[in-house]
Design a protein around this motif. Structure first.
Motif, PDB file in Angstrom:
ATOM      1  N   HIS A  64       0.470  -0.937   0.485  1.00 17.85           N
ATOM      2  CA  HIS A  64       0.205   0.424  -0.441  1.00 17.85           C
ATOM      3  C   HIS A  64       0.698   0.916   0.007  1.00 17.85           C
ATOM      4  N   GLU A  99      -5.969   5.277  16.097  1.00 24.76           N
ATOM      5  CA  GLU A  99      -6.949   3.985  16.443  1.00 24.76           C
ATOM      6  C   GLU A  99      -6.105   3.276  16.413  1.00 24.76           C
ATOM      7  N   ARG A 157      -6.560  -3.582  10.538  1.00 19.87           N
ATOM      8  CA  ARG A 157      -7.308  -2.731   9.814  1.00 19.87           C
ATOM      9  C   ARG A 157      -7.876  -1.424  10.786  1.00 19.87           C
ATOM     10  N   CYS A 189      -5.942  -0.064   8.092  1.00 18.32           N
ATOM     11  CA  CYS A 189      -6.716   0.628   6.866  1.00 18.32           C
ATOM     12  C   CYS A 189      -7.695   2.035   6.920  1.00 18.32           C
ATOM     13  N   ALA A 190      -8.671   1.689   8.207  1.00 15.22           N
ATOM     14  CA  ALA A 190      -9.492   2.634   8.919  1.00 15.22           C
ATOM     15  C   ALA A 190      -8.844   4.159   8.568  1.00 15.22           C
ATOM     16  N   MET A 227      -6.321   5.325   6.701  1.00 13.98           N
ATOM     17  CA  MET A 227      -5.305   5.872   5.540  1.00 13.98           C
ATOM     18  C   MET A 227      -6.830   5.281   4.287  1.00 13.98           C
ATOM     19  N   ASP A 228      -8.053   4.842   4.713  1.00 15.40           N
ATOM     20  CA  ASP A 228      -8.949   5.094   3.855  1.00 15.40           C
ATOM     21  C   ASP A 228      -7.867   3.621   2.887  1.00 15.40           C
ATOM     22  N   VAL A 229      -7.934   2.647   3.118  1.00 16.02           N
ATOM     23  CA  VAL A 229      -6.871   1.667   2.032  1.00 16.02           C
ATOM     24  C   VAL A 229      -8.477   0.857   1.658  1.00 16.02           C
ATOM     25  N   PRO A 230      -8.213   0.934   0.168  1.00 15.97           N
ATOM     26  CA  PRO A 230      -9.457   0.506  -0.885  1.00 15.97           C
ATOM     27  C   PRO A 230      -9.871  -1.179  -0.450  1.00 15.97           C
ATOM     28  N   ALA A 231     -10.597  -1.430  -0.783  1.00 15.35           N
ATOM     29  CA  ALA A 231     -11.014  -2.343   0.372  1.00 15.35           C
ATOM     30  C   ALA A 231     -10.717  -3.981  -0.447  1.00 15.35           C
ATOM     31  N   ARG A 290      -7.807  -4.902   1.040  1.00 14.86           N
ATOM     32  CA  ARG A 290      -7.963  -5.010   3.154  1.00 14.86           C
ATOM     33  C   ARG A 290      -7.647  -6.442   3.319  1.00 14.86           C
TER      34      ARG A 290
END
Length: 64
Positions: free
Chosen positions: A13, A30, A51, A54-55, A57-61, A64
């Motif tokens: 990422h 977080e 997790r 991801c939350a 830094m707006d990691v794409p689905a 994840r």
């Protein structure tokens, strides 16, 4: 999640160089005001740290 998988996802990422810098320097609410390294050292599970990353830094689905 194994730590090796966690670090592979971080590198995928952020890029290999920035992943380490981010993990060392970026304090995340977080993670209770910890960096990634601090959270892992404090005993957080790698999947929970991922997790949180991801939350935050707006990691794409699909990554994840």
């Amino acid at each position: 999640m194994r730590l090796t998988i966690f670090w592979e996802r971080m590198a995928d990422h952020f890029g290999a160089s920035y992943a380490e810098s981010f993990a060392r320097d970026h304090v995340m609410s977080e993670l209770g005001g910890r960096t990634v390294h601090q959270a892992l050292e404090a005993g957080w599970e790698a999947k929970d740290v991922w997790r949180a990353v991801c939350a935050a830094m707006d990691v794409p689905a699909e990554k994840r």
